[in-house]
Design an enzyme around this catalytic site. Structure first.
Site, PDB file in Angstrom:
ATOM      1  N   LYS A  52     188.444  65.895   9.979  1.00  0.00           N
ATOM      2  CA  LYS A  52     187.047  66.274   9.730  1.00  0.00           C
ATOM      3  C   LYS A  52     186.189  65.911  10.941  1.00  0.00           C
ATOM      4  O   LYS A  52     185.335  66.684  11.356  1.00  0.00           O
ATOM      5  CB  LYS A  52     186.536  65.589   8.444  1.00  0.00           C
ATOM      6  CG  LYS A  52     187.167  66.197   7.198  1.00  0.00           C
ATOM      7  CD  LYS A  52     186.926  65.406   5.938  1.00  0.00           C
ATOM      8  CE  LYS A  52     187.774  65.986   4.798  1.00  0.00           C
ATOM      9  NZ  LYS A  52     187.668  65.249   3.538  1.00  0.00           N
ATOM     10  N   GLN A  96     185.193  59.893   1.495  1.00  0.00           N
ATOM     11  CA  GLN A  96     186.589  60.336   1.395  1.00  0.00           C
ATOM     12  C   GLN A  96     187.224  59.752   0.128  1.00  0.00           C
ATOM     13  O   GLN A  96     187.168  58.545  -0.110  1.00  0.00           O
ATOM     14  CB  GLN A  96     187.366  59.883   2.655  1.00  0.00           C
ATOM     15  CG  GLN A  96     188.812  60.345   2.691  1.00  0.00           C
ATOM     16  CD  GLN A  96     188.953  61.872   2.732  1.00  0.00           C
ATOM     17  OE1 GLN A  96     188.260  62.563   3.469  1.00  0.00           O
ATOM     18  NE2 GLN A  96     189.871  62.393   1.924  1.00  0.00           N
ATOM     19  N   ASP A 119     180.475  67.968   0.081  1.00  0.00           N
ATOM     20  CA  ASP A 119     181.723  68.285  -0.623  1.00  0.00           C
ATOM     21  C   ASP A 119     181.464  69.167  -1.849  1.00  0.00           C
ATOM     22  O   ASP A 119     182.401  69.753  -2.397  1.00  0.00           O
ATOM     23  CB  ASP A 119     182.418  66.986  -1.082  1.00  0.00           C
ATOM     24  CG  ASP A 119     183.524  66.551  -0.130  1.00  0.00           C
ATOM     25  OD1 ASP A 119     184.110  67.434   0.533  1.00  0.00           O
ATOM     26  OD2 ASP A 119     183.801  65.340  -0.054  1.00  0.00           O
TER      27      ASP A 119
END
Ligand code: NAD
Length: 279
Positions: A52, A96, A119
Protein backbone atom coordinates in the site's frame (compact mmCIF):
# COMPACT_ATOMS: atom_id res chain seq x y z
CA UNK A 1 -11.91 -21.07 -24.52
CA UNK A 2 -12.57 -18.04 -22.31
CA UNK A 3 -10.85 -14.71 -22.79
CA UNK A 4 -8.73 -13.63 -19.85
CA UNK A 5 -9.64 -10.48 -17.93
CA UNK A 6 -6.27 -8.90 -17.23
CA UNK A 7 -6.36 -7.40 -13.73
CA UNK A 8 -2.68 -6.58 -13.80
CA UNK A 9 -3.06 -4.41 -16.88
CA UNK A 10 -6.32 -2.77 -15.76
CA UNK A 11 -4.97 -1.99 -12.28
CA UNK A 12 -1.83 -0.45 -13.84
CA UNK A 13 -4.04 1.73 -16.07
CA UNK A 14 -6.04 2.91 -13.05
CA UNK A 15 -2.88 3.74 -11.07
CA UNK A 16 -1.50 5.71 -14.03
CA UNK A 17 -4.75 7.69 -14.28
CA UNK A 18 -4.58 8.41 -10.55
CA UNK A 19 -0.95 9.50 -10.83
CA UNK A 20 -2.02 12.14 -13.35
CA UNK A 21 -4.90 13.28 -11.13
CA UNK A 22 -2.61 13.59 -8.12
CA UNK A 23 -0.10 15.61 -10.17
CA UNK A 24 -2.92 17.94 -11.27
CA UNK A 25 -4.06 18.35 -7.65
CA UNK A 26 -0.48 19.08 -6.57
CA UNK A 27 -0.25 21.75 -9.25
CA UNK A 28 -3.25 23.41 -7.49
CA UNK A 29 -1.36 23.13 -4.20
CA UNK A 30 -3.39 20.20 -2.86
CA UNK A 31 -1.44 17.36 -1.22
CA UNK A 32 -2.98 14.01 -0.26
CA UNK A 33 -1.92 12.18 2.89
CA UNK A 34 -2.88 8.65 3.93
CA UNK A 35 -2.22 7.43 7.48
CA UNK A 36 -1.52 3.68 7.61
CA UNK A 37 -1.66 2.01 11.02
CA UNK A 38 -0.32 -1.47 11.73
CA UNK A 39 -0.43 -3.01 15.19
CA UNK A 40 1.98 -5.90 15.82
CA UNK A 41 4.08 -7.56 13.16
CA UNK A 42 1.91 -10.13 11.43
CA UNK A 43 3.97 -11.12 8.38
CA UNK A 44 1.16 -10.98 5.82
CA UNK A 45 0.04 -7.58 7.16
CA UNK A 46 3.57 -6.23 6.82
CA UNK A 47 3.59 -7.28 3.15
CA UNK A 48 0.13 -5.71 2.52
CA UNK A 49 1.09 -2.47 4.29
CA UNK A 50 4.35 -2.36 2.30
CA UNK A 51 2.42 -2.75 -0.98
CA UNK A 52 0.00 0.00 0.00
CA UNK A 53 2.87 2.37 0.83
CA UNK A 54 4.53 1.56 -2.52
CA UNK A 55 1.28 2.27 -4.39
CA UNK A 56 0.98 5.63 -2.56
CA UNK A 57 4.52 6.50 -3.54
CA UNK A 58 3.83 5.55 -7.18
CA UNK A 59 0.78 7.79 -7.53
CA UNK A 60 2.35 10.63 -5.52
CA UNK A 61 0.44 10.40 -2.24
CA UNK A 62 2.23 10.95 1.07
CA UNK A 63 1.86 8.03 3.47
CA UNK A 64 2.34 8.33 7.23
CA UNK A 65 3.28 4.97 8.72
CA UNK A 66 2.31 4.12 12.30
CA UNK A 67 3.92 0.82 13.30
CA UNK A 68 2.65 0.13 16.78
CA UNK A 69 3.78 -2.68 19.09
CA UNK A 70 1.62 -5.79 19.60
CA UNK A 71 0.85 -4.75 23.20
CA UNK A 72 -0.77 -1.43 22.16
CA UNK A 73 -4.05 -1.08 24.08
CA UNK A 74 -7.42 -0.46 22.47
CA UNK A 75 -7.53 2.94 24.18
CA UNK A 76 -4.14 3.95 22.77
CA UNK A 77 -5.22 2.94 19.27
CA UNK A 78 -8.55 4.78 19.66
CA UNK A 79 -6.67 7.89 20.77
CA UNK A 80 -4.43 7.73 17.70
CA UNK A 81 -7.47 7.34 15.41
CA UNK A 82 -9.14 10.34 17.09
CA UNK A 83 -5.98 12.42 16.68
CA UNK A 84 -5.79 11.51 12.97
CA UNK A 85 -9.53 12.23 12.52
CA UNK A 86 -8.90 15.75 13.81
CA UNK A 87 -5.82 16.45 11.68
CA UNK A 88 -6.68 18.60 8.65
CA UNK A 89 -3.54 17.44 6.80
CA UNK A 90 -4.61 13.75 6.97
CA UNK A 91 -7.14 12.82 4.28
CA UNK A 92 -7.43 9.06 4.72
CA UNK A 93 -6.94 6.59 7.58
CA UNK A 94 -6.32 2.90 7.11
CA UNK A 95 -6.07 0.41 9.97
CA UNK A 96 -4.56 -2.83 8.73
CA UNK A 97 -6.58 -5.89 9.79
CA UNK A 98 -6.44 -8.26 11.57
CA UNK A 99 -5.75 -6.46 14.84
CA UNK A 100 -4.38 -8.37 17.85
CA UNK A 101 -7.08 -10.35 19.68
CA UNK A 102 -7.21 -7.96 22.69
CA UNK A 103 -8.43 -5.09 20.45
CA UNK A 104 -12.08 -5.07 19.40
CA UNK A 105 -11.88 -4.44 15.63
CA UNK A 106 -15.40 -3.13 15.19
CA UNK A 107 -14.84 -0.47 17.85
CA UNK A 108 -11.76 0.81 15.98
CA UNK A 109 -13.44 0.80 12.55
CA UNK A 110 -16.40 2.67 14.03
CA UNK A 111 -14.08 5.34 15.46
CA UNK A 112 -12.66 6.28 12.04
CA UNK A 113 -14.24 9.40 10.55
CA UNK A 114 -16.44 7.99 7.71
CA UNK A 115 -15.08 10.72 5.42
CA UNK A 116 -11.52 9.39 6.00
CA UNK A 117 -12.49 5.69 5.87
CA UNK A 118 -10.68 4.74 2.65
CA UNK A 119 -11.33 1.00 3.20
CA UNK A 120 -15.07 1.66 3.06
CA UNK A 121 -15.73 -0.57 6.11
CA UNK A 122 -17.46 2.01 8.35
CA UNK A 123 -21.22 1.30 8.72
CA UNK A 124 -21.93 4.81 7.40
CA UNK A 125 -20.16 3.99 4.13
CA UNK A 126 -21.84 0.56 3.97
CA UNK A 127 -25.20 2.32 4.40
CA UNK A 128 -24.34 4.95 1.78
CA UNK A 129 -23.54 2.15 -0.67
CA UNK A 130 -26.93 0.45 -0.13
CA UNK A 131 -28.99 3.63 -0.39
CA UNK A 132 -27.08 4.85 -3.44
CA UNK A 133 -25.31 7.84 -1.84
CA UNK A 134 -21.71 8.81 -2.55
CA UNK A 135 -19.20 7.26 -0.16
CA UNK A 136 -16.07 5.14 -0.03
CA UNK A 137 -16.61 1.77 -1.70
CA UNK A 138 -15.23 -1.50 -0.40
CA UNK A 139 -12.09 -2.01 -2.50
CA UNK A 140 -12.21 -5.64 -3.72
CA UNK A 141 -15.85 -5.54 -4.98
CA UNK A 142 -15.29 -2.08 -6.50
CA UNK A 143 -12.32 -3.63 -8.33
CA UNK A 144 -14.56 -6.36 -9.76
CA UNK A 145 -16.93 -3.71 -11.17
CA UNK A 146 -13.97 -1.94 -12.82
CA UNK A 147 -12.75 -5.22 -14.33
CA UNK A 148 -16.18 -5.80 -15.88
CA UNK A 149 -16.64 -2.24 -17.12
CA UNK A 150 -13.16 -1.82 -18.53
CA UNK A 151 -13.47 -5.15 -20.35
CA UNK A 152 -16.69 -3.87 -21.94
CA UNK A 153 -18.97 -6.37 -20.17
CA UNK A 154 -22.52 -5.06 -19.72
CA UNK A 155 -23.95 -5.56 -16.22
CA UNK A 156 -27.36 -3.92 -16.63
CA UNK A 157 -30.18 -6.48 -16.87
CA UNK A 158 -27.81 -9.44 -16.49
CA UNK A 159 -28.32 -12.31 -14.06
CA UNK A 160 -25.52 -11.79 -11.55
CA UNK A 161 -24.86 -14.48 -8.96
CA UNK A 162 -22.48 -13.82 -6.05
CA UNK A 163 -21.23 -16.79 -4.03
CA UNK A 164 -20.39 -15.56 -0.52
CA UNK A 165 -22.00 -13.09 1.88
CA UNK A 166 -19.05 -11.69 3.84
CA UNK A 167 -19.02 -8.04 4.82
CA UNK A 168 -15.84 -7.34 2.86
CA UNK A 169 -16.66 -9.15 -0.39
CA UNK A 170 -20.05 -10.86 -0.89
CA UNK A 171 -22.46 -8.25 0.49
CA UNK A 172 -20.84 -5.10 -0.98
CA UNK A 173 -20.36 -7.01 -4.25
CA UNK A 174 -24.09 -7.68 -4.43
CA UNK A 175 -24.87 -4.02 -3.62
CA UNK A 176 -22.55 -2.78 -6.37
CA UNK A 177 -23.94 -5.15 -9.01
CA UNK A 178 -27.43 -4.00 -8.03
CA UNK A 179 -26.30 -0.38 -8.36
CA UNK A 180 -25.22 -1.26 -11.92
CA UNK A 181 -28.74 -2.62 -12.56
CA UNK A 182 -27.85 -6.30 -12.47
CA UNK A 183 -30.45 -8.82 -11.28
CA UNK A 184 -28.62 -10.09 -8.25
CA UNK A 185 -28.72 -13.37 -6.31
CA UNK A 186 -26.53 -14.03 -3.26
CA UNK A 187 -25.56 -17.64 -2.49
CA UNK A 188 -24.03 -18.77 0.80
CA UNK A 189 -23.26 -21.82 2.90
CA UNK A 190 -26.97 -22.61 3.44
CA UNK A 191 -27.95 -22.28 -0.24
CA UNK A 192 -29.61 -25.44 -1.53
CA UNK A 193 -28.67 -26.84 -4.94
CA UNK A 194 -25.91 -24.29 -5.48
CA UNK A 195 -25.13 -25.41 -9.05
CA UNK A 196 -28.77 -24.91 -10.10
CA UNK A 197 -28.58 -21.28 -8.98
CA UNK A 198 -25.09 -20.52 -10.29
CA UNK A 199 -25.97 -21.99 -13.71
CA UNK A 200 -28.47 -19.14 -14.14
CA UNK A 201 -25.65 -16.61 -13.93
CA UNK A 202 -24.56 -14.49 -16.88
CA UNK A 203 -22.00 -13.03 -14.45
CA UNK A 204 -20.77 -15.30 -11.64
CA UNK A 205 -18.65 -13.77 -8.87
CA UNK A 206 -17.04 -16.40 -6.67
CA UNK A 207 -15.93 -15.52 -3.12
CA UNK A 208 -16.52 -18.83 -1.36
CA UNK A 209 -13.08 -19.08 0.26
CA UNK A 210 -12.48 -22.70 -0.86
CA UNK A 211 -9.69 -23.51 -3.31
CA UNK A 212 -10.81 -24.61 -6.82
CA UNK A 213 -14.34 -25.35 -5.54
CA UNK A 214 -16.33 -24.02 -8.50
CA UNK A 215 -15.92 -26.39 -11.43
CA UNK A 216 -17.50 -26.28 -14.91
CA UNK A 217 -20.59 -28.05 -13.48
CA UNK A 218 -21.54 -24.80 -11.70
CA UNK A 219 -21.19 -22.58 -14.76
CA UNK A 220 -23.46 -21.80 -17.73
CA UNK A 221 -21.89 -21.94 -21.20
CA UNK A 222 -20.65 -18.44 -22.10
CA UNK A 223 -20.88 -16.98 -18.57
CA UNK A 224 -18.45 -14.36 -17.26
CA UNK A 225 -16.63 -15.80 -14.23
CA UNK A 226 -14.86 -13.61 -11.68
CA UNK A 227 -12.69 -15.42 -9.13
CA UNK A 228 -12.14 -13.41 -5.95
CA UNK A 229 -10.48 -16.29 -4.06
CA UNK A 230 -6.82 -16.38 -3.13
CA UNK A 231 -5.12 -19.44 -1.65
CA UNK A 232 -1.60 -20.78 -1.57
CA UNK A 233 -1.44 -24.47 -2.51
CA UNK A 234 1.04 -27.10 -1.31
CA UNK A 235 3.58 -26.03 -3.99
CA UNK A 236 3.36 -22.44 -2.70
CA UNK A 237 1.49 -21.40 -5.87
CA UNK A 238 -1.47 -19.04 -5.79
CA UNK A 239 -4.84 -20.47 -6.75
CA UNK A 240 -8.42 -19.19 -6.66
CA UNK A 241 -11.87 -20.44 -5.65
CA UNK A 242 -12.57 -21.44 -9.27
CA UNK A 243 -11.22 -24.53 -11.01
CA UNK A 244 -9.62 -22.50 -13.78
CA UNK A 245 -8.85 -25.45 -16.06
CA UNK A 246 -12.41 -26.73 -16.46
CA UNK A 247 -14.24 -23.40 -16.14
CA UNK A 248 -12.11 -21.59 -18.73
CA UNK A 249 -13.33 -24.14 -21.31
CA UNK A 250 -16.93 -23.08 -20.73
CA UNK A 251 -16.88 -19.38 -19.76
CA UNK A 252 -16.71 -16.47 -22.21
CA UNK A 253 -14.49 -14.41 -19.88
CA UNK A 254 -12.57 -15.41 -16.76
CA UNK A 255 -10.17 -13.77 -14.28
CA UNK A 256 -6.93 -15.66 -13.61
CA UNK A 257 -5.38 -16.11 -10.14
CA UNK A 258 -2.93 -14.47 -9.77
CA UNK A 259 -3.38 -11.42 -12.01
CA UNK A 260 -7.17 -11.03 -11.88
CA UNK A 261 -9.04 -9.51 -8.95
CA UNK A 262 -5.97 -9.43 -6.65
CA UNK A 263 -4.15 -6.40 -8.11
CA UNK A 264 -7.44 -4.45 -8.32
CA UNK A 265 -7.87 -4.17 -4.55
CA UNK A 266 -4.90 -1.81 -4.07
CA UNK A 267 -5.78 0.14 -7.23
CA UNK A 268 -9.28 0.77 -5.82
CA UNK A 269 -7.84 1.67 -2.43
CA UNK A 270 -5.78 4.31 -4.23
CA UNK A 271 -8.98 5.57 -5.95
CA UNK A 272 -10.52 6.03 -2.50
CA UNK A 273 -7.37 7.76 -1.24
CA UNK A 274 -7.48 10.24 -4.14
CA UNK A 275 -11.21 10.83 -3.56
CA UNK A 276 -10.53 11.51 0.13
CA UNK A 277 -8.93 14.84 -0.75
CA UNK A 278 -12.27 16.33 -1.70
CA UNK A 279 -13.98 15.33 1.57
P1 NAD B 1 -15.42 -15.70 3.98
O1 NAD B 1 -14.84 -17.00 4.41
O2 NAD B 1 -15.67 -14.62 4.97
O3 NAD B 1 -16.77 -15.96 3.21
C1 NAD B 1 -17.01 -17.07 2.41
C2 NAD B 1 -18.47 -17.10 2.05
O4 NAD B 1 -18.72 -18.26 1.27
C3 NAD B 1 -19.39 -17.14 3.26
O5 NAD B 1 -20.28 -16.05 3.20
C4 NAD B 1 -20.13 -18.47 3.14
O6 NAD B 1 -21.52 -18.35 3.43
C5 NAD B 1 -19.93 -18.84 1.68
N1 NAD B 1 -19.83 -20.30 1.52
C6 NAD B 1 -19.02 -21.14 2.19
N2 NAD B 1 -19.24 -22.41 1.78
C7 NAD B 1 -20.20 -22.35 0.85
C8 NAD B 1 -20.86 -23.34 0.06
N3 NAD B 1 -20.55 -24.63 0.15
N4 NAD B 1 -21.80 -22.93 -0.81
C9 NAD B 1 -22.12 -21.62 -0.93
N5 NAD B 1 -21.52 -20.65 -0.22
C10 NAD B 1 -20.58 -21.01 0.67
O7 NAD B 1 -14.44 -15.19 2.84
P2 NAD B 1 -14.24 -13.71 2.21
O8 NAD B 1 -13.49 -12.88 3.17
O9 NAD B 1 -15.51 -13.21 1.64
O10 NAD B 1 -13.25 -14.10 1.03
C11 NAD B 1 -13.61 -14.99 -0.01
C12 NAD B 1 -12.39 -15.36 -0.82
O11 NAD B 1 -11.87 -14.16 -1.41
C13 NAD B 1 -11.24 -15.94 -0.02
O12 NAD B 1 -10.60 -16.89 -0.82
C14 NAD B 1 -10.33 -14.75 0.25
O13 NAD B 1 -8.99 -15.13 0.41
C15 NAD B 1 -10.52 -13.98 -1.02
N6 NAD B 1 -10.31 -12.52 -0.91
C16 NAD B 1 -9.58 -11.91 -1.89
C17 NAD B 1 -9.39 -10.55 -1.88
C18 NAD B 1 -8.61 -9.92 -2.98
O14 NAD B 1 -8.06 -8.85 -2.81
N7 NAD B 1 -8.55 -10.53 -4.15
C19 NAD B 1 -9.93 -9.76 -0.86
C20 NAD B 1 -10.69 -10.39 0.12
C21 NAD B 1 -10.89 -11.77 0.07
Amino acid sequence: MAQLIDGKKISAEIKDELKEKVAALKAEGREITLAVIQVGNDKASTVYVGNKKKACEYIGVRSLAYELPEETTEEELLNLVKELNARKDVNGILVQLPLPAHIYEDRILLAIDPDKDVDGFHPVNVGRLWIGEEGFLSCTPAGVIQLLKRTGIEISGKNCVVIGRSNIVGKPMAALLLRENGTVTICHSRTKNLAEVTKQADILVVAIGKPNYITADYVKEGAVVIDVGIHRNADNKLTGDVDFESVSEKASYITPVPGGVGPMTIAMLMCNVVRSVGK
